[in-house]
Design a protein around this motif. Structure first.
Motif, short mmCIF file in Angstrom:
data_model
loop_
_atom_site.label_atom_id
_atom_site.label_comp_id
_atom_site.label_asym_id
_atom_site.label_seq_id
_atom_site.Cartn_x
_atom_site.Cartn_y
_atom_site.Cartn_z
N GLN A 177 -3.62 -17.14 -0.50
CA GLN A 177 -4.69 -16.23 -0.93
C GLN A 177 -4.11 -15.01 -1.63
N THR B 171 -3.10 -16.13 -5.01
CA THR B 171 -4.31 -16.32 -5.83
C THR B 171 -4.85 -14.98 -6.33
N THR C 127 -4.56 -14.01 -10.83
CA THR C 127 -5.76 -14.07 -11.67
C THR C 127 -5.93 -12.86 -12.57
N TRP D 15 1.40 -21.90 -7.48
CA TRP D 15 -0.02 -21.65 -7.24
C TRP D 15 -0.87 -22.77 -7.85
N ARG E 253 -3.18 -25.19 -5.81
CA ARG E 253 -4.60 -25.08 -6.15
C ARG E 253 -5.19 -26.47 -6.40
#
Length: 174
Positions: free
Chosen positions: A48, A51, A55, A112, A116
């Motif tokens: 998390q 993430t 982004t 990631w 993902r």
């Protein structure tokens, strides 16, 4: 649900209990996600953090902690775990010398994206009883509820959250 096959003549009160339904789905997701992320630095929480960092441009550690609902001290350890394999790098925040920004490295972005994709397969399995349209609708509705809940996070202001749920009774004039 629970009462549907066991006692069709009497519905089980859990069948329409939101907490029970969310709990079942959440526990199923957590078990599968932990399996996919078992060797990932920091496990599901580390993912998390990556993430949240992957982004956009470098993000402030405090902002990441607040967004994810993670204690700042715990976040520091998670970032340390992600820094060891070279998934993230810290740098001073040019607008606040006391603060550090977290940047995702190329290795971190690759890790990631791989995890993902694995988690997308977990989600597809979990939502396998839904049609693609239903799955999209569920995600859209959950996103709306999650964003609304995040905006009035009960962990930050429990009194405000309770007031929204149970407004104070009107007071009698004296």
């Amino acid at each position: 649900m629970t009462g549907a096959t066991d006692r069709p003549e009497r519905p089980d009160p859990l069948d329409d209990d939101l907490g029970w339904m969310l709990g079942i789905v959440f526990r199923g997701y957590v078990r599968a996600a932990e399996h996919v992320l078992t060797d990932f630095p920091g496990g599901p929480r580390g993912y998390q953090v990556l993430t949240a960092s992957a982004t956009g441009p470098g993000r402030n550690q405090g902002a990441i902690a607040e967004e994810l609902g993670i204690d700042r001290t715990v976040l520091t350890y998670l970032i340390d775990d992600l820094e060891r394999p070279g998934f993230v790098a810290r740098r001073p925040d040019p607008s606040d010398r006391r603060s550090r920004l977290v940047d995702v490295t190329d290795a971190g972005r690759a890790a990631w994206e791989q995890r993902r994709e694995a988690l997308r397969r977990v989600e597809a399995h979990l939502l396998g009883s839904l049609t693609p349209t239903e799955s999209t609708t569920l995600r859209t509705l959950l996103q709306r509820v999650a964003c609304s809940t995040q905006a009035t996070d009960p962990l930050r202001n429990l009194c405000e959250a309770v007031t929204h749920i149970h407004p104070a009774p009107p007071t009698e004039p004296r």
